[in-house]
Design an enzyme around this catalytic site. Structure first.
Site, PDB file in Angstrom:
ATOM      1  NE  ARG A  15      -5.306 -14.644  -4.005  1.00 19.64           N
ATOM      2  CZ  ARG A  15      -4.600 -15.766  -4.021  1.00 19.64           C
ATOM      3  NH1 ARG A  15      -3.421 -15.821  -3.399  1.00 19.64           N
ATOM      4  NH2 ARG A  15      -5.022 -16.843  -4.671  1.00 19.64           N
ATOM      5  CG  HIS A 211      -4.842 -21.639  -9.343  1.00 20.41           C
ATOM      6  ND1 HIS A 211      -5.520 -20.487  -8.984  1.00 20.41           N
ATOM      7  CD2 HIS A 211      -3.544 -21.383  -9.075  1.00 20.41           C
ATOM      8  CE1 HIS A 211      -4.662 -19.598  -8.519  1.00 20.41           C
ATOM      9  NE2 HIS A 211      -3.447 -20.128  -8.563  1.00 20.41           N
ATOM     10  CB  CYS A 244       4.007 -19.389  -4.759  1.00 17.19           C
ATOM     11  SG  CYS A 244       3.648 -20.060  -3.123  1.00 17.19           S
TER      12      CYS A 244
END
Length: 303
Positions: A15, A211, A244
């Protein structure tokens, strides 16, 4: 505090690692990646994101991926396959595909929240409440994410108190675990410790995960810092894939291979086999023609 005896890895490569890839990756390759990750010993794999294909085209086949895993024999009963569901529409699609765990994501930065999901932090939490409530009513577990816990591309420094506030809100809402994301990878070990100390005053350590992205090469050092504080759940991405879309220049999540190598060196147990996960990273980066960002993976593959 002593290091944890064991660490649970959450593999986010399928993902978080693939969501920004500009060229379409076939459902078959995604499913093969997930199968290889399972073969390497992963027990929790974040497999898809139920977001609008308009915003994240790479995740347009989310339903096909989850259905294949949950209903068509591509998944395994002992593995937790989770999916990101930012709103009720995404959740309904995820539920229809048979998902057993979903994730919602907030931010500790007002600017990032506006750029990422077009609303304030408070509004984002209001949006998530019915998603969490509906998921739990269906017996589906919910994991929370907080972005920008160690810095924001628009605001710079983020106060640990704000991170703690958002984490507490997700915990109160019913998330069984909250993952603390250094989205742009600007954190350093002392910052990571101070942030975690603030958060752990609001939410028990056993319900927190790390994370960390590796933009400035600090992810492993930051992980070491929070492991020493008692964090025992780590998100990672095979071969360090990812980035990102709302944080220009941000590198991928810390490489799974490097985390496993670190844990092995510390004598901390984890279910993932180092040689096998290195082979997965080598295969995947060759398949999609991407550089392998795992130092341990490159070293092992070149032997």
């Amino acid at each position: 505090m002593a290091l944890p005896a064991s660490v649970r890895l959450v593999e986010v490569g399928p993902r978080d690692g693939l969501q920004n890839e500009p060229e379409p990756i076939s459902t078959e390759i995604k499913l093969e990646l997930i199968e290889r990750l399972a073969d390497a010993g992963h027990t929790h794999i974040e497999a898809a994101s139920f977001v609008s294909p308009k915003w994240v085209p790479q995740m347009a086949d989310h339903s096909q991926v989850m259905r294949a895993l949950m209903h068509e024999g591509k998944g395994r009963p002992d593995i937790n396959y989770s999916a990101l569901t930012p709103n009720l529409k995404g959740l309904e699609e995820a539920l229809a595909s048979g998902v057993q765990e979903v994730a919602v994501f907030g931010a500790a930065s007002e600017s990032f929240s506006q750029k990422n999901i077009n609303c304030s932090i408070a509004e984002s939490l209001e949006r998530f409440a019915p998603v969490v409530e509906r998921a739990r009513a269906e017996g589906v577990r919910v994991r929370g994410y907080v972005s920008c816990v160690l810095g924001c591309p628009y605001e710079g420094e983020i106060s640990p108190a704000m991170v703690a506030q958002v984490t507490r809100a997700l915990d109160d809402m019913g998330c069984y675990e909250v993952s603390l994301g250094d989205t742009i990878g600007t954190g350093t070990p002392l910052k990571a410790k101070r942030m975690l100390e603030a958060v752990a005053r609001e939410v028990p350590m056993e319900r927190l995960a790390a994370h960390f992205h590796d933009t400035y090469g600090q992810a492993l050092a930051n992980l070491m810092a929070v492991l020493e504080e008692g964090v025992a759940v780590v998100d990672s991405s095979v071969a360090g894939l990812g980035g990102c879309p709302y944080a220009k220049g941000a590198a991928g999540n810390v490489a799974t291979e490097d985390v496993v190598y670190l844990l092995k060196g510390l004598g901390i147990q984890c279910s993932v086999d180092l040689e096998r996960i290195a082979a997965v990273g080598d295969w995947m980066t060759r398949t999609i023609n991407r550089p392998n960002r795992s130092k341990a993976g490159v070293a092992l593959s070149s032997r």
